[in-house]
Scaffold this motif. Structure first.
Motif, PDB file in Angstrom:
ATOM      1  N   ASP A  87      41.246  50.619  26.473  1.00  0.00           N
ATOM      2  CA  ASP A  87      40.764  50.900  25.118  1.00  0.00           C
ATOM      3  C   ASP A  87      39.289  50.532  25.001  1.00  0.00           C
ATOM      4  O   ASP A  87      38.709  49.888  25.874  1.00  0.00           O
ATOM      5  CB  ASP A  87      41.598  50.173  24.052  1.00  0.00           C
ATOM      6  CG  ASP A  87      41.492  48.655  24.155  1.00  0.00           C
ATOM      7  OD1 ASP A  87      40.742  48.148  25.015  1.00  0.00           O
ATOM      8  OD2 ASP A  87      42.160  47.970  23.366  1.00  0.00           O
ATOM      9  N   VAL A  88      38.662  50.958  23.920  1.00  0.00           N
ATOM     10  CA  VAL A  88      37.225  50.777  23.751  1.00  0.00           C
ATOM     11  C   VAL A  88      36.859  49.305  23.639  1.00  0.00           C
ATOM     12  O   VAL A  88      35.781  48.889  24.097  1.00  0.00           O
ATOM     13  CB  VAL A  88      36.723  51.571  22.523  1.00  0.00           C
ATOM     14  CG1 VAL A  88      37.280  51.004  21.223  1.00  0.00           C
ATOM     15  CG2 VAL A  88      35.196  51.605  22.487  1.00  0.00           C
ATOM     16  N   LYS A  89      37.733  48.487  23.069  1.00  0.00           N
ATOM     17  CA  LYS A  89      37.400  47.062  22.926  1.00  0.00           C
ATOM     18  C   LYS A  89      37.301  46.373  24.279  1.00  0.00           C
ATOM     19  O   LYS A  89      36.500  45.454  24.460  1.00  0.00           O
ATOM     20  CB  LYS A  89      38.447  46.376  22.043  1.00  0.00           C
ATOM     21  CG  LYS A  89      38.364  46.780  20.575  1.00  0.00           C
ATOM     22  CD  LYS A  89      39.340  45.987  19.731  1.00  0.00           C
ATOM     23  CE  LYS A  89      39.213  46.362  18.255  1.00  0.00           C
ATOM     24  NZ  LYS A  89      40.170  45.603  17.400  1.00  0.00           N
ATOM     25  N   THR A  90      38.086  46.817  25.236  1.00  0.00           N
ATOM     26  CA  THR A  90      37.996  46.260  26.587  1.00  0.00           C
ATOM     27  C   THR A  90      36.647  46.602  27.213  1.00  0.00           C
ATOM     28  O   THR A  90      35.999  45.744  27.830  1.00  0.00           O
ATOM     29  CB  THR A  90      39.128  46.807  27.468  1.00  0.00           C
ATOM     30  OG1 THR A  90      40.385  46.400  26.919  1.00  0.00           O
ATOM     31  CG2 THR A  90      39.016  46.292  28.892  1.00  0.00           C
ATOM     32  N   VAL A  91      36.204  47.841  27.046  1.00  0.00           N
ATOM     33  CA  VAL A  91      34.912  48.250  27.597  1.00  0.00           C
ATOM     34  C   VAL A  91      33.788  47.446  26.963  1.00  0.00           C
ATOM     35  O   VAL A  91      32.876  46.970  27.653  1.00  0.00           O
ATOM     36  CB  VAL A  91      34.693  49.762  27.387  1.00  0.00           C
ATOM     37  CG1 VAL A  91      33.317  50.180  27.904  1.00  0.00           C
ATOM     38  CG2 VAL A  91      35.780  50.571  28.088  1.00  0.00           C
ATOM     39  N   VAL A  92      33.848  47.270  25.649  1.00  0.00           N
ATOM     40  CA  VAL A  92      32.819  46.492  24.950  1.00  0.00           C
ATOM     41  C   VAL A  92      32.823  45.049  25.441  1.00  0.00           C
ATOM     42  O   VAL A  92      31.762  44.453  25.687  1.00  0.00           O
ATOM     43  CB  VAL A  92      33.041  46.550  23.423  1.00  0.00           C
ATOM     44  CG1 VAL A  92      32.140  45.555  22.705  1.00  0.00           C
ATOM     45  CG2 VAL A  92      32.792  47.961  22.904  1.00  0.00           C
ATOM     46  N   ALA A  93      34.017  44.467  25.612  1.00  0.00           N
ATOM     47  CA  ALA A  93      34.108  43.080  26.073  1.00  0.00           C
ATOM     48  C   ALA A  93      33.497  42.931  27.467  1.00  0.00           C
ATOM     49  O   ALA A  93      32.771  41.959  27.739  1.00  0.00           O
ATOM     50  CB  ALA A  93      35.561  42.622  26.079  1.00  0.00           C
TER      51      ALA A  93
END
Length: 324
Positions: A87-93
């Protein structure tokens, strides 16, 4: 993923400090510090700040310790186990983790940074290889930036063959992503390595490659031009050196208030004054060299002034001032 424990262990080793000596200096229970530095317990905010002060990391360790929340850690573990659910939050993290590593590089020696950074990249690479869905391309970009950062650390640590190998891989990945900024920065780092090796023709070749890379940001091109000018000056080709310095000055005037790209956050018009100083020093213009180097160094953020990579500029300023 932040690997706070590994970073601190590497920094302690670089300073010749044992865990027990660090515990005494910090007035912490050695057993508690041991649990933290073996990755069995998260550091408190107070401990992270205390280690920051002991290791003169200028806040970078505190930032690293707070980069990921417990939710972020759980999300990363889930994504690594199930890459198709990225998910996008994983990429941001993961992008945040990499940004924290870059910040830490301004405070700690590259040799202390490399082992944990390489281990982190292996996890990111596995995830990027198996990821599916709409966020996979963004993760591939983060992975490419990680490759470039490892190449930079090897260059800074003077592991020259490894630096070339990783930076060449970074160029290839940047081309696959059609990312001119990343491609230009990888070539720029090869120019930096050539400068440490004292190879002026390679300095010119790589910085001009970076300068002419389609898609390079204007502030990147300013820095590439002045560093290529330095190579020409070392070769005794004074007219070419001055032509490039003039071109860089014109380009810098046109940049105005443009912000540097995120993957080259350190680039500012003031930053390029250090490269201008190196060029003038090689041309024998000692007063101009000293003025530019002084302005560039004083314009650095406090956490970058004692960075390992800044040492060559400090030495150049001493040489220029001694010759004035």
């Amino acid at each position: 993923m932040t690997d706070f424990a590994a970073r601190v262990r590497g920094a302690l080793a670089a300073k010749g400090l044992t865990m027990r000596a660090a515990a005494r200096a910090l007035n912490y229970d050695p057993a508690y510090l041991c649990r933290v530095l073996n990755g069995k317990q998260q550091p408190s905010a107070d401990m992270a700040r205390a280690l920051d002060e002991l290791l003169e990391a200028d806040g970078a360790l505190s930032e690293l310790a707070s980069t990921l929340t417990s939710d972020d850690r759980a999300r990363l573990a889930y994504s690594i186990a199930r890459p198709s659910r990225l998910d996008v939050k994983t990429v941001v993290a993961l992008g945040d983790v990499l940004a924290a590593q870059r910040r830490l590089d301004d405070a700690l020696p590259a040799i202390a940074m490399l082992p944990a950074t390489a281990a982190q990249w292996e996890s990111v690479e596995r995830l990027a290889r198996d990821a599916r869905g709409p966020h996979a391309e963004a993760l591939h970009r983060v992975a490419a930036e990680w490759v470039q950062f490892i190449g930079w650390l090897h260059a800074e640590a003077r592991n020259d063959p490894e630096a070339v190998r990783w930076l060449t891989e970074a160029e290839d990945r940047a081309d696959d992503l059609n990312d001119g900024v990343l491609a230009a920065q990888a070539a720029n780092f090869k120019g930096y390595l050539a400068r440490q090796q004292g190879r002026p023709r390679a300095i010119v070749r790589w910085f001009l490659t970076a300068y002419h890379t389609p898609g390079a940001a204007p502030l990147q091109r300013v820095g590439d031009a002045v560093q290529a000018a330095h190579g020409f000056a070392m070769l005794g080709e004074r007219d070419d050196a001055r032509r490039l310095l003039d071109k860089a000055a014109t380009l810098a005037d046109s940049v105005g208030g443009d912000l540097p790209p995120g993957t080259a956050y350190w680039l500012t018009p003031t930053f390029s004054r250090m490269g201008i100083g190196l060029a003038h020093l090689a041309l024998g213009d000692h007063a101009d060299a000293a003025a530019n180097l002084r302005t560039g160094l004083s314009g650095l953020p406090e956490d970058q002034r004692a960075a390992e990579w800044a040492a060559e500029y400090r030495r150049a300023l001493e040489e220029a001032e001694a010759a004035v």
